[in-house]
Design an enzyme around this catalytic site. Structure first.
Site, PDB file in Angstrom:
ATOM      1  N   GLY A  57      52.650 104.663  32.780  1.00 50.97           N
ATOM      2  CA  GLY A  57      51.192 104.557  32.789  1.00 50.97           C
ATOM      3  C   GLY A  57      50.665 103.313  33.482  1.00 50.97           C
ATOM      4  O   GLY A  57      49.492 102.976  33.365  1.00 50.97           O
ATOM      5  N   GLU A  98      56.621 105.499  23.396  1.00 53.97           N
ATOM      6  CA  GLU A  98      55.380 105.294  22.642  1.00 53.97           C
ATOM      7  C   GLU A  98      55.618 105.525  21.152  1.00 53.97           C
ATOM      8  O   GLU A  98      55.016 104.865  20.303  1.00 53.97           O
ATOM      9  CB  GLU A  98      54.269 106.202  23.205  1.00 53.97           C
ATOM     10  CG  GLU A  98      53.742 105.646  24.520  1.00 53.97           C
ATOM     11  CD  GLU A  98      53.318 106.694  25.538  1.00 53.97           C
ATOM     12  OE1 GLU A  98      53.067 107.855  25.163  1.00 53.97           O
ATOM     13  OE2 GLU A  98      53.244 106.335  26.734  1.00 53.97           O
ATOM     14  N   HIS A 117      60.428 109.148  22.546  1.00 55.81           N
ATOM     15  CA  HIS A 117      59.573 108.591  23.600  1.00 55.81           C
ATOM     16  C   HIS A 117      59.232 107.149  23.233  1.00 55.81           C
ATOM     17  O   HIS A 117      59.051 106.812  22.061  1.00 55.81           O
ATOM     18  CB  HIS A 117      58.291 109.424  23.747  1.00 55.81           C
ATOM     19  CG  HIS A 117      57.529 109.059  24.981  1.00 55.81           C
ATOM     20  ND1 HIS A 117      56.712 107.941  25.033  1.00 55.81           N
ATOM     21  CD2 HIS A 117      57.493 109.613  26.216  1.00 55.81           C
ATOM     22  CE1 HIS A 117      56.208 107.842  26.259  1.00 55.81           C
ATOM     23  NE2 HIS A 117      56.664 108.843  26.993  1.00 55.81           N
ATOM     24  N   SER A 125      55.159 106.648  35.970  1.00 60.83           N
ATOM     25  CA  SER A 125      54.254 106.634  37.126  1.00 60.83           C
ATOM     26  C   SER A 125      54.707 107.543  38.273  1.00 60.83           C
ATOM     27  O   SER A 125      54.438 107.249  39.442  1.00 60.83           O
ATOM     28  CB  SER A 125      54.040 105.194  37.619  1.00 60.83           C
ATOM     29  OG  SER A 125      53.434 104.422  36.609  1.00 60.83           O
ATOM     30  N   LYS A 166      51.002 114.087  26.237  1.00 59.68           N
ATOM     31  CA  LYS A 166      50.704 113.030  25.259  1.00 59.68           C
ATOM     32  C   LYS A 166      49.522 113.435  24.358  1.00 59.68           C
ATOM     33  O   LYS A 166      49.352 114.627  24.082  1.00 59.68           O
ATOM     34  CB  LYS A 166      50.474 111.701  25.986  1.00 59.68           C
ATOM     35  CG  LYS A 166      51.650 111.346  26.906  1.00 59.68           C
ATOM     36  CD  LYS A 166      51.643 109.938  27.405  1.00 59.68           C
ATOM     37  CE  LYS A 166      52.854 109.684  28.274  1.00 59.68           C
ATOM     38  NZ  LYS A 166      52.967 108.312  28.744  1.00 59.68           N
ATOM     39  N   ASN A 199      54.502 115.634  30.150  1.00 63.91           N
ATOM     40  CA  ASN A 199      54.176 115.133  28.814  1.00 63.91           C
ATOM     41  C   ASN A 199      52.673 114.893  28.746  1.00 63.91           C
ATOM     42  O   ASN A 199      52.159 113.937  29.323  1.00 63.91           O
ATOM     43  CB  ASN A 199      54.960 113.834  28.554  1.00 63.91           C
ATOM     44  CG  ASN A 199      54.670 113.266  27.177  1.00 63.91           C
ATOM     45  OD1 ASN A 199      53.942 113.865  26.384  1.00 63.91           O
ATOM     46  ND2 ASN A 199      55.252 112.109  26.893  1.00 63.91           N
ATOM     47  N   GLU A 243      63.016 106.320  30.995  1.00 67.09           N
ATOM     48  CA  GLU A 243      61.629 105.921  31.224  1.00 67.09           C
ATOM     49  C   GLU A 243      61.490 104.424  30.954  1.00 67.09           C
ATOM     50  O   GLU A 243      61.323 104.008  29.786  1.00 67.09           O
ATOM     51  CB  GLU A 243      60.697 106.693  30.288  1.00 67.09           C
ATOM     52  CG  GLU A 243      60.738 108.190  30.490  1.00 67.09           C
ATOM     53  CD  GLU A 243      59.441 108.851  30.051  1.00 67.09           C
ATOM     54  OE1 GLU A 243      58.828 109.524  30.889  1.00 67.09           O
ATOM     55  OE2 GLU A 243      59.029 108.688  28.888  1.00 67.09           O
TER      56      GLU A 243
HETATM   57  P1  13P Z   1      53.183 108.303  33.314  1.00 64.05           P
HETATM   58  O1  13P Z   1      53.715 109.328  34.273  1.00 64.05           O
HETATM   59  O2  13P Z   1      51.745 108.451  32.994  1.00 64.05           O
HETATM   60  O3  13P Z   1      53.575 106.911  33.717  1.00 64.05           O
HETATM   61  O4  13P Z   1      53.931 108.556  31.895  1.00 64.05           O
HETATM   62  C1  13P Z   1      55.306 108.705  31.882  1.00 64.05           C
HETATM   63  C2  13P Z   1      55.711 109.155  30.539  1.00 64.05           C
HETATM   64  O5  13P Z   1      55.599 108.418  29.580  1.00 64.05           O
HETATM   65  C3  13P Z   1      56.199 110.534  30.411  1.00 64.05           C
HETATM   66  O6  13P Z   1      56.777 110.740  29.158  1.00 64.05           O
END
Ligand code: 13P
Length: 341
Positions: free
Chosen positions: A255, A175, A173, A295, A77, A75, A249
């Protein structure tokens, strides 16, 4: 026109993914329109059967691991310039000979970079959109089939992704849920609409740190799953395993560098699978691939991949490095070895 696009997508998917997503739900949706009452009766029958079986204790011996191919997603993002995206595509392409053949892979660039990535990324990687639009007030399930193109400034519709022959879309997601207002119900509707347009979906679920600490992790996740399952018609369950991936997740691990422990991941994944067995079907529970995200990196992926209920990863930060992402894809071999497949 619609039929020819669907045929082209089927052909493209057959050449790039070994577990070819079935688009039979597309045809089924467009040709069958049973009444809401028929569907409700069907669901009640299933629930009654499950209740009887639960009383007999049959559902206690629920499948505890999946049967699908390992699947890893990157991803990206809201990251990338034309230059950095080109460099990442080149780094990924360079890694193709090093990547095991035993896993499915998808990459999620921004909408802006999607056409470039689709045209330039090696076919070993599927492309995946990061979202698709649906109207929030579509309450009648039959209306999921209405067009979502039109006067919706700033949005991208599943129809457009279908037209571009994008095979996957990431939905729900955290976010988007926390920052952009995607409710459980909207995510469910997006899933239904995207599947209607022949897209395979990756649905993200997960709890906040506060929810984990106050013991409501499973309430949150099951509610998110229920909103999705509610929108998928019983008739479509045969294609669920190949066209719906669930990504667990935990928000507190995204993150933050704070990866969930293997025990925490295994517990949630096996409960998701049990939920699917009880509320959808045991076949769907076995066939559904459940990814872990939060992560994940090239150093911690092998330990997590040994878990029987992890069917892959959804990777954020580490997917922006071609070598690291390739190493994470190759955790598939660790997984197969650990589960004896
Ligand atoms: P990270 O791997 O940066 O923690 O992000 C995970 C994520 O949100 C994948 O969709």
């Amino acid at each position: 026109m619609m039929a020819s696009v669907a045929m082209m997508m089927r052909a493209a998917a057959a050449t790039t993914i070994q577990t070819t997503p079935s688009y039979s739900h597309l045809t089924a949706r467009k040709t069958m329109t049973p009444s809401a009452r028929t569907r409700k009766n069907h669901r009640m029958d299933n629930n009654n059967n499950n209740n009887r079986r639960r009383r007999r204790g049959e559902l206690l011996q629920i499948v505890s691991e999946g049967t699908g191919r390992f699947i890893v997603g990157g991803n990206w993002k809201c990251n990338g310039t034309r230059e950095s995206v080109k460099a990442l595509v080149e780094a990924l392409n360079k890694n193709v000979p090093n990547i095991e053949k035993n896993c499915d892979i998808y990459c999620c660039p921004t909408f802006l970079h999607l056409p470039y990535v689709k045209d330039n990324l090696n076919e070993r990687f599927n492309v995946c959109a990061q979202n698709s639009w649906v109207e929030a007030d579509l309450v009648d399930p039959e209306h999921h089939y209405d067009s979502t193109t039109g006067a919706f400034t700033g949005e991208i519709s599943a129809e457009m992704l279908e037209d571009l022959q994008v095979p996957f879309v990431l939905l729900g997601h955290s976010e988007r849920r926390t920052l952009l207002g995607d409710t459980d119900e909207i995510v469910g509707k997006k899933v239904a609409h995207a599947r209607y347009h022949g897209l395979s979906v990756v649905v993200c679920v997960g709890e906040t740190l506060e929810e984990r600490e106050n013991g409501t992790t499973f309430d949150v996740i099951f509610k998110q799953l229920k909103a999705v399952a509610k929108e998928i018609d019983d008739r479509e369950h045969s294609s669920w395993g190949s066209s719906v991936v669930i990504a667990y997740e935990p928000i507190w691990a995204i993150g933050t560098g704070k990866v969930a422990t293997p025990e925490q991941v295994q517990e949630v994944h096996s409960k998701i699978r049990s939920w699917l067995a009880e509320n959808v079907s045991e076949d769907v529970a076995k066939a559904t691939r459940i990814q872990y995200g939060g992560s994940v990196n090239a150093s911690n992926c092998a330990d997590l991949a040994k878990l029987s209920d992890i069917d892959g990863f959804l990777v954020g930060g580490a997917s922006l490095n071609g070598d690291d992402f390739a190493a994470i894809c190759n955790a598939s071999s660790v997984h197969y070895k650990a589960v004896g497949r």
